[in-house]
Design an enzyme around this catalytic site. Structure first.
Site, PDB file in Angstrom:
ATOM      1  CB  SER A  18      -0.915   0.016   1.235  1.00  0.00           C
ATOM      2  OG  SER A  18      -0.150  -0.023   2.439  1.00  0.00           O
ATOM      3  CD  GLU A 180      14.880  14.636   3.807  1.00  0.00           C
ATOM      4  OE1 GLU A 180      14.608  15.202   2.741  1.00  0.00           O
ATOM      5  OE2 GLU A 180      14.369  13.540   4.153  1.00  0.00           O
TER       6      GLU A 180
END
Length: 454
Positions: A18, A180
């Protein structure tokens, strides 16, 4: 060979996963004359590029992980099944999934495998207990608990040595995720938590980025890598290049600086984050073993045919992080474009096209980017490279565009406004269970194994 489409039933498309590939494949089949079954081991679609913002308290889980069932509820030809895929039978065209003690066998006419990848520890899987990766919601919540918990423990301890260890944070891997994460840990310490404690000064935290290669952000080239490195160093981050991690334990990690023949050093630290590599789902090898002539690469990705199928099975597509195609990086764009291509072939066959008529998959490189800190990012679009505030705005816009749901976009903008223009972060709650759930699960599995043996 034509697609079977009996009057009694429609063509059955089974999608595994998904993520970007799986969700985009399902949505692209919305108006097709097919029945879609999406099988995933989680109930949500994870916007993985923003997972680090959950770990550092900027966004909540709901904003980056909406329920897949809710996303597809208006798509009448789509069914969502929760389960871990444990078997794929290419000969009989079935997928076996398991949820708790229940097994379900789902037949297919076309199969799209977008099972993704997990963190790779390069054969040192025992590192995971001490240095979680950044691939799942559980990883992000555990790391948030560990990061904020380290500051809390430093406030309480009376030992200077332990306080120093607690305030040392190490991120392994200087790819986009590592850059990040380390940038946000530094900003969390320097801005958000500044003045919130009485016994410690969070701004004195030691933040380290470790990379085995000779540059930060190696895939983006030396210019942008150097720009990102300088920005991190200006924020106080220690960047250690040509440095390999040789051991990880609860108290810290051991590194070898200067390459394989370098000197070993010890870094005592409480929080370790692993973002150094990926390993494809084990379903890749399961598929390759059933297809004569299909192989997997070193990362476990399936070496697919030009039309993203496996040899001898023209209706089995492998996309996303699970496919190995030269020049296609393991990024969201690769998964999305693969999904669009695969569903286009399925819809073409419904109209009478043959697998032999397919044109090879062509990847359009739309660029790559990584945010370093607030107001600073690096961006690469073709031969154009730039960084700074403009790249940061481009990064915000792109990630906002791909977030699912208008409400999530609005909340994300609001959260970014608070965090980047001010000092606050709305998601700083942590629980003991987030931090210790992994250990509890491991103990439970060990006890179950002992009982089964006994």
């Amino acid at each position: 060979m034509t697609v079977e489409n009996n009057a009694g039933r429609r063509h059955r498309v089974v999608i595994i996963g998904s993520g970007f590939g799986g969700l985009f494949a399902a949505k692209n089949l919305k108006r097709a004359d097919v029945d879609v079954t999406l099988i995933a081991k989680t109930t949500h679609h994870l916007f993985q590029p923003l997972l680090y913002q959950v770990a550092t308290g900027i966004l909540s889980v709901g904003e980056i992980a909406p329920a897949t069932r809710i996303i597809l509820r208006k798509q009448r030809n789509a069914q969502v099944l929760l389960g871990d895929v444990v078997g794929i039978d290419l000969a009989n065209k079935t997928v076996t999934s398991k949820l708790l003690d229940w097994e379900r066998v789902t037949p297919y006419d076309s199969l799209i495998v977008a099972a993704g990848a997990q963190q790779s520890y390069f054969g040192n899987d025992h590192f995971e207990a001490f240095a979680p990766g950044m691939k799942t919601v559980d990883d992000a919540l555990e790391l948030r608990g560990r990061i904020l918990g380290a500051f809390e423990a430093a406030e309480v301890t009376m030992s200077d040595e332990e306080r120093k260890r607690r305030l040392t944070f190490v991120v392994v891997g200087a790819g986009p995720t590592g850059v990040e994460v380390v940038g946000q840990i530094a900003e969390l310490a320097d801005r958000t938590l500044k003045g919130a404690f009485r016994s410690i000064d969070p701004t004195h935290a030691r933040v380290i980025l470790i990379e085995a290669a000779s540059a930060v952000l190696p895939p983006m080239g030396p210019k942008l890598g150097l720009k990102a490195q300088r920005r991190l160093e200006k924020m106080g981050v220690e960047v250690k290049l040509n440095t390999m991690v040789t051991d990880v334990d609860y108290m810290g990690l051991t590194v070898k600086e200067g390459g394989a023949d370098g000197e070993e050093n010890r870094i005592e630290c409480a929080v370790k984050v692993w973002s150094a590599g990926v390993q494809a789902s084990s379903l890749g090898k399961l598929i390759a073993d059933q297809s004569d002539g299909t192989e997997v690469d070193r990362a476990g990705r399936v070496v697919v045919e030009p039309d993203l199928t496996v040899k001898g099975h023209p209706h089995v597509f492998v996309i996303g992080d699970l496919m190995s195609v030269p020049g296609v990086p393991g990024m969201a764009q690769g998964a999305i474009q693969g999904a669009v291509y695969a569903t286009k072939q399925i819809k073409a066959e419904l109209k009478g096209s043959q697998p032999a008529d397919r044109k090879p998959f062509k990847y359009l490189n739309k660029g790559s980017m990584a945010t370093v800190s607030r107001f600073s990012a690096v961006c690469q679009i073709g031969k154009i490279e730039f960084g700074g505030f403009l790249a940061w705005l481009a990064w915000l816009g792109l990630h906002l565009y791909y977030l699912v749901g208008s409400r999530n976009r609005i909340v994300a903008v609001y959260s970014w406004f608070i965090t980047f223009l001010g000092r606050g972060r709305a998601q700083l709650a942590i629980t003991e269970r987030w931090v210790f759930a992994r250990r509890a699960l491991e103990q439970s599995r060990d006890q179950s194994a002992e009982k089964s043996i006994g």
